[in-house]
Design an enzyme around this catalytic site. Structure first.
Site, PDB file in Angstrom:
ATOM      1  CG  ASP A 136     102.401  43.495 -56.262  1.00 57.59           C
ATOM      2  OD1 ASP A 136     103.428  43.502 -56.983  1.00 57.59           O
ATOM      3  OD2 ASP A 136     102.402  43.027 -55.106  1.00 57.59           O
ATOM      4  CG  HIS A 138     106.675  43.055 -56.539  1.00 59.97           C
ATOM      5  ND1 HIS A 138     105.937  42.066 -55.931  1.00 59.97           N
ATOM      6  CD2 HIS A 138     107.326  42.432 -57.546  1.00 59.97           C
ATOM      7  CE1 HIS A 138     106.159  40.915 -56.539  1.00 59.97           C
ATOM      8  NE2 HIS A 138     106.994  41.107 -57.520  1.00 59.97           N
TER       9      HIS A 138
HETATM   10  P1  PGA Z   1     107.963  37.008 -63.179  1.00 63.65           P
HETATM   11  O1  PGA Z   1     108.168  37.722 -61.765  1.00 63.65           O
HETATM   12  O2  PGA Z   1     109.119  37.438 -64.045  1.00 63.65           O
HETATM   13  O3  PGA Z   1     108.006  35.550 -62.883  1.00 63.65           O
HETATM   14  O4  PGA Z   1     106.659  37.459 -63.719  1.00 63.65           O
HETATM   15  C1  PGA Z   1     108.477  39.087 -61.704  1.00 63.65           C
HETATM   16  C2  PGA Z   1     108.422  39.579 -60.265  1.00 63.65           C
HETATM   17  O5  PGA Z   1     107.528  39.172 -59.496  1.00 63.65           O
HETATM   18  O6  PGA Z   1     109.251  40.427 -59.913  1.00 63.65           O
END
Ligand code: PGA
Length: 272
Positions: A136, A138
């Site tokens: 999303d 973030h």
């Molecule tokens: P991920 O998470 O590296 O496991 O995709 C990233 C995040 O949600 O900031």
């Protein structure tokens, strides 16, 4: 924003590690901002290799992590402290006393978050902040709608984040709903940001971050306001970028300059 598109997850990790290692060599007392999640795993693996095989020295480095779940003790397998110990800190020669991860057991959250910010300031500020990105958009746990001026604070996770993270906890019900997270404003104060993204599921978030408007609905887009951001992504995460070819041209020019080949970039012919 500098955008480097690498071929694979592995090369994203090694390219990011080159950037981190370069800083550690040039400034042995540097302050690193670190992130958890699956994306930086390639980076951490490569840093461990550089330490073991090439003697990369972390003994004077300090680290601050972006965030931590509320309610998990540091030895809980899903806590971010545990993640950092098992994926990086236990395998390099960093002084463990200089590794900071927010304490998810804090009770007086406001006081604790203020203290975390003070610790960052007292350490001299973050030289290089490693960032992943949520689907999303973030950064850290700054969910859509977070103030772009926000500081370290308590944050309620969105159902999308809870769903994304349920794979680590076995069920959605077991995922903590609250986290302590550095704010967008805290992150923007780092001297340099290194944003990493891999995989098709990050393509929309990367497009919105790099080429979309600056908006609190995609907190990573605030990085457009920062003067020194390097975004290292794989082809899949960069799939929706409209100016992909231009980013490639910039990188080509950059490496020619580094090799001292400026003549190749100057106009030739045409008379005059
Ligand atoms: P991920 O998470 O590296 O496991 O995709 C990233 C995040 O949600 O900031």
């Amino acid at each position: 924003m500098r955008v480097i598109v690498e071929a694979t997850f592995e090369t994203v990790g090694s390219r990011a590690a080159e950037i981190v290692a370069d800083l550690v060599r040039k400034k042995p007392r540097c302050v690193l901002g670190l992130a958890t999640g699956s994306t930086p795993l390639g980076l951490y693996r490569e840093l461990v290799r550089l330490h073991r095989e090439e003697g990369l020295d972390f003994s004077r480095v300090a680290t601050f992590n972006l965030d931590e779940y509320v309610g998990l003790p540091p030895d809980h397998e899903q806590s971010y402290r545990y993640f950092m110990q098992s994926n990086l800190f236990d395998h390099i020669n960093v002084d463990q006393r200089n590794t900071y991860v927010p304490d998810g057991r804090a009770l007086d959250f406001d006081a604790y978050c203020e203290q975390y910010e003070k610790m960052i300031r007292d350490a001299g500020g973050i030289d290089l902040q490693v960032l992943g990105i949520g689907s999303d958009g973030h950064i850290a746990f700054n969910e859509p709608g977070s103030s772009l001026g926000s500081r370290t604070r308590l944050k309620t996770l969105t159902s999308e984040t809870v769903r994304d993270n349920a794979r680590f906890f076995g069920s959605e019900a077991a995922v903590p709903r609250l986290a302590i997270t550095m704010g967008v404003g805290t992150i923007l104060e780092s001297r340099r940001c290194l944003l990493l993204a891999t995989g098709d599921h990050k393509a929309r978030a990367i497009r919105d971050t790099v080429e979309g408007p600056v908006t609190a609905q995609v907190t990573a887009s605030a990085l457009q306001l920062h003067r020194d951001v390097i975004c290292v992504i794989d082809q899949e995460a960069g799939r929706l970028l409209e100016r992909r070819d231009y980013y490639r041209e910039v990188e080509k020019a950059q490496s020619m300059l580094q090799r001292g080949e400026i003549s190749k970039l100057l106009p030739h012919g045409g008379g005059g």
